[in-house]
Design an enzyme around this catalytic site. Sequence first.
Site, PDB file in Angstrom:
ATOM      1  N   ALA A   5       2.031  -7.511   5.043  1.00 55.03           N
ATOM      2  CA  ALA A   5       1.176  -8.122   4.119  1.00 55.03           C
ATOM      3  C   ALA A   5       1.057  -7.597   2.590  1.00 55.03           C
ATOM      4  O   ALA A   5       1.111  -8.193   1.686  1.00 55.03           O
ATOM      5  CB  ALA A   5      -0.469  -8.379   4.382  1.00 55.03           C
ATOM      6  N   GLU A   6       0.987  -6.410   2.595  1.00 61.30           N
ATOM      7  CA  GLU A   6       0.836  -5.504   1.193  1.00 61.30           C
ATOM      8  C   GLU A   6       1.609  -4.179   1.426  1.00 61.30           C
ATOM      9  O   GLU A   6       1.280  -3.595   2.343  1.00 61.30           O
ATOM     10  CB  GLU A   6      -0.312  -5.469   0.665  1.00 61.30           C
ATOM     11  CG  GLU A   6      -0.739  -6.459  -0.197  1.00 61.30           C
ATOM     12  CD  GLU A   6      -1.778  -7.647   0.475  1.00 61.30           C
ATOM     13  OE1 GLU A   6      -2.071  -8.584  -0.050  1.00 61.30           O
ATOM     14  OE2 GLU A   6      -1.859  -7.442   1.503  1.00 61.30           O
ATOM     15  N   THR A   7       2.299  -3.817   0.212  1.00 61.95           N
ATOM     16  CA  THR A   7       2.863  -2.462   0.119  1.00 61.95           C
ATOM     17  C   THR A   7       2.053  -1.968  -1.165  1.00 61.95           C
ATOM     18  O   THR A   7       1.885  -2.600  -2.279  1.00 61.95           O
ATOM     19  CB  THR A   7       4.281  -2.461  -0.102  1.00 61.95           C
ATOM     20  OG1 THR A   7       4.869  -2.809   1.100  1.00 61.95           O
ATOM     21  CG2 THR A   7       4.605  -1.226  -0.587  1.00 61.95           C
TER      22      THR A   7
END
Length: 262
Positions: free
Chosen positions: A46-48
């Site tokens: 979903a996010e880095t």
Amino acid sequence: MKKIQLYQIDAFTDKVFGGNPAAVCVLDAWLPNETMQQIAAENNLAETAFVVPKGEEYELTWFTPTVEVDLCGHATLAAAHALFTYYGHSSEEIRFHSRKSGLLTVTRNNDALTLDFPVDVLEPAETPEALVTALCKAPQETYKGKTDYLLVYTSQADVEGFDPDIALINTVPARGIIVTAPGNEVDFVSRFFCPQVGIPEDPVTGSAHTSLTPYWSERIGKKVMTARQLSKRQGALQCEIAGDRVKITGKAVTYLKGEIEV
């Protein structure tokens, strides 16, 4: 070829395979945006979060597999967990200067981490017809915050039962759609659908709770509340309204440590 340490952290959970997984890359200096976007796409989470130390503080930003985002709670929690655990951050508070949302702090209290984020300002809104069709149920109330719609329903069963038309949700001009209701065992529950940033349903969304916390605080008359995000992975949060800030507390655990070459 540059080698970068990478950590995959499960946030808002006390066990692996729960909560919301985020990748964290701690850099010596900023990489080009295009490279960070490619890393985030390759990670396919979903996010880095990308972190650059600046003295005793840190600069921070976040990318989904498709875009850079303004604010991300679970990846900020994950970044703080990595810095406390693997980089020997000495004080109990980490100060992040985010590229798009200003100063964000994370405080450690034993194994719990507390995010300090700006509160979202909600305005009553008309419910887009596409959302009623996509969810097959009209909400009791609808609000619009800085980036998301907030749809309020009657019961936890409503929130659990949604099997939305993600392609239709993707036509609504918003970062994401929060659906929420009173919880059976916690103060409130939610889910978060955000296909416009490349994520059909986010497992646990810290930034969504900057909208949820002021709404539920006013509705039930509590400043400190328990919350659960009802994705398949599930996530547990404690939320506190503090003036124009929201304090969001959760735990985090490491799933993976590695090294990438770019």
